[in-house]
Design a protein around this motif. Structure first.
Motif, mmCIF file in Angstrom:
data_model
loop_
_atom_site.group_PDB
_atom_site.id
_atom_site.type_symbol
_atom_site.label_atom_id
_atom_site.label_comp_id
_atom_site.label_asym_id
_atom_site.label_seq_id
_atom_site.Cartn_x
_atom_site.Cartn_y
_atom_site.Cartn_z
ATOM 1 N N HIS A 41 0.880 -1.174 -0.035
ATOM 2 C CA HIS A 41 -0.015 0.083 -0.147
ATOM 3 C C HIS A 41 0.868 1.325 0.030
ATOM 4 C CE1 HIS A 41 -2.647 3.091 1.687
ATOM 5 N NE2 HIS A 41 -3.504 2.628 0.890
ATOM 6 N N ARG A 42 1.858 1.382 0.741
ATOM 7 C CA ARG A 42 2.916 2.403 0.909
ATOM 8 C C ARG A 42 3.353 2.553 -0.628
ATOM 9 N NH1 ARG A 42 6.903 0.860 4.149
ATOM 10 N NH2 ARG A 42 8.198 0.645 2.264
ATOM 11 N N LEU A 43 3.927 1.690 -1.089
ATOM 12 C CA LEU A 43 4.502 1.986 -2.367
ATOM 13 C C LEU A 43 3.506 2.439 -3.405
ATOM 14 C CD1 LEU A 43 7.078 -1.086 -2.716
ATOM 15 C CD2 LEU A 43 7.690 1.327 -2.616
ATOM 16 N N LEU A 44 2.346 1.721 -3.413
ATOM 17 C CA LEU A 44 1.190 2.157 -4.414
ATOM 18 C C LEU A 44 0.887 3.644 -4.164
ATOM 19 C CD1 LEU A 44 -1.116 -0.948 -4.495
ATOM 20 C CD2 LEU A 44 0.412 -0.170 -6.268
ATOM 21 N N VAL A 45 0.815 4.166 -2.892
ATOM 22 C CA VAL A 45 0.410 5.555 -2.797
ATOM 23 C C VAL A 45 1.753 6.496 -3.240
ATOM 24 C CG1 VAL A 45 0.475 7.271 -0.912
ATOM 25 C CG2 VAL A 45 -1.015 5.170 -0.699
ATOM 26 N N LEU A 46 2.871 5.883 -3.197
ATOM 27 C CA LEU A 46 4.036 6.861 -3.544
ATOM 28 C C LEU A 46 3.864 6.819 -5.049
ATOM 29 C CD1 LEU A 46 6.703 5.450 -1.281
ATOM 30 C CD2 LEU A 46 5.939 7.738 -1.204
ATOM 31 N N ASP A 51 2.198 9.994 -10.020
ATOM 32 C CA ASP A 51 1.532 9.931 -11.373
ATOM 33 C C ASP A 51 2.114 8.681 -12.093
ATOM 34 O OD1 ASP A 51 -0.442 11.792 -10.892
ATOM 35 O OD2 ASP A 51 0.941 13.451 -11.652
ATOM 36 N N VAL A 52 2.895 7.891 -11.548
ATOM 37 C CA VAL A 52 3.220 6.801 -12.324
ATOM 38 C C VAL A 52 2.335 5.780 -12.419
ATOM 39 C CG1 VAL A 52 5.294 5.166 -12.466
ATOM 40 C CG2 VAL A 52 5.686 7.409 -11.473
ATOM 41 N N ASP A 63 -3.777 1.263 -12.313
ATOM 42 C CA ASP A 63 -3.358 1.286 -13.952
ATOM 43 C C ASP A 63 -2.120 2.256 -13.981
ATOM 44 O OD1 ASP A 63 -4.965 -0.343 -15.530
ATOM 45 O OD2 ASP A 63 -6.529 1.255 -15.486
ATOM 46 N N PRO A 64 -1.637 1.944 -15.182
ATOM 47 C CA PRO A 64 -0.424 2.935 -15.386
ATOM 48 C C PRO A 64 -0.892 4.405 -15.284
ATOM 49 C CG PRO A 64 -0.313 1.084 -17.154
ATOM 50 C CD PRO A 64 -1.576 0.994 -16.105
ATOM 51 N N GLY A 65 -0.084 5.341 -14.795
ATOM 52 C CA GLY A 65 -0.538 6.661 -14.531
ATOM 53 C C GLY A 65 0.107 7.583 -15.711
ATOM 54 N N SER A 66 -0.312 8.819 -15.761
ATOM 55 C CA SER A 66 -0.186 9.825 -16.693
ATOM 56 C C SER A 66 1.421 10.105 -17.002
ATOM 57 C CB SER A 66 -0.928 11.110 -16.486
ATOM 58 O OG SER A 66 -0.454 11.841 -15.109
ATOM 59 N N LEU A 68 3.717 7.974 -16.564
ATOM 60 C CA LEU A 68 4.112 6.816 -17.313
ATOM 61 C C LEU A 68 4.003 6.743 -18.735
ATOM 62 C CD1 LEU A 68 5.871 4.031 -16.861
ATOM 63 C CD2 LEU A 68 3.536 2.846 -16.525
ATOM 64 N N MET A 69 2.622 7.358 -19.043
ATOM 65 C CA MET A 69 2.196 7.481 -20.405
ATOM 66 C C MET A 69 3.232 8.462 -21.039
ATOM 67 S SD MET A 69 -0.296 5.457 -20.705
ATOM 68 C CE MET A 69 -2.004 5.084 -20.612
ATOM 69 N N ARG A 70 3.349 9.583 -20.252
ATOM 70 C CA ARG A 70 4.282 10.582 -20.828
ATOM 71 C C ARG A 70 5.699 9.849 -21.478
ATOM 72 N NH1 ARG A 70 2.008 13.738 -17.064
ATOM 73 N NH2 ARG A 70 3.811 13.623 -15.723
ATOM 74 N N TRP A 71 6.109 9.032 -20.471
ATOM 75 C CA TRP A 71 7.419 8.441 -20.696
ATOM 76 C C TRP A 71 7.314 7.634 -22.073
ATOM 77 C CZ3 TRP A 71 8.442 6.603 -15.082
ATOM 78 C CH2 TRP A 71 8.949 7.688 -14.215
ATOM 79 N N GLU A 72 6.072 6.814 -21.994
ATOM 80 C CA GLU A 72 5.986 6.085 -22.972
ATOM 81 C C GLU A 72 5.875 6.692 -24.446
ATOM 82 O OE1 GLU A 72 2.843 2.462 -24.549
ATOM 83 O OE2 GLU A 72 2.271 3.827 -22.896
ATOM 84 N N VAL A 73 5.033 7.752 -24.337
ATOM 85 C CA VAL A 73 4.878 8.602 -25.633
ATOM 86 C C VAL A 73 6.272 9.348 -26.140
ATOM 87 C CG1 VAL A 73 4.058 10.807 -26.499
ATOM 88 C CG2 VAL A 73 2.511 9.462 -25.113
#
Length: 154
Positions: A41-46, A51-52, A63-66, A68-73
């Motif tokens: 839970h602590r890691l998920l909150v971090l 926004d990862v 789910d993957p966050g914004s 991570l999406m920017r990195w992917e883009v």
């Protein structure tokens, strides 16, 4: 890198969430990792706060966050996706006389990879009612034959 480092664990969680076919909840992630629920839970909150990862508040799934999406883009852009799409986007832009965008839709935002412009002015709406009015105005600018095609195919 030590197996117990926070970075190693965070990366393992990212691998788990990004490789899952559907969003995962805390119980599923905890079971799969085999780590204490409080640590997961602590890691998920971090990761969510960075926004990862994104968390659906209704279903409490991750789910993957914004970010991570920017990195992917950015990574995909470097790997020629924009260059491959550009000629097709230019053709579509010329044919429709409309702006064409290659983008990724995230739950909270749209990430633009590449756009082809037609040189027409535009504006963004910040309220729903304003957005609806702008959509109606935009639809008036679409040639009638394209408007009917869109209605039949959608």
């Amino acid at each position: 890198m030590p197996e117990s480092s926070i970075l190693t664990k965070a990366m393992a969680l990212m691998d788990l969430v990004t490789e899952a076919e559907t969003p995962l909840n805390l119980a599923e992630i905890t079971y799969t990792c085999g780590w204490p629920r409080s640590s997961v839970h602590r890691l998920l909150v971090l990761l969510r706060d960075a926004d990862v990862l994104s968390c659906d508040p209704e279903w409490q799934t991750y789910d993957p966050g914004s970010r991570l999406m920017r990195w992917e883009v950015r990574t995909q852009t470097r790997h020629h996706i924009a260059r491959i799409a550009a000629p097709h986007m230019k053709t579509l832009c010329r044919a429709t006389k409309l702006r064409v965008a290659l983008s990724v839709l995230d739950a909270r935002s749209v990430l633009f990879i590449h756009t082809e412009e037609v040189g027409l002015p535009f504006r963004l709406a910040d309220r729903t009612s304003e957005a609806r009015r702008l959509c109606r105005q935009s639809a008036r600018g679409i040639p009638p034959d394209l408007r009917h095609r869109r209605a039949r195919s959608g």
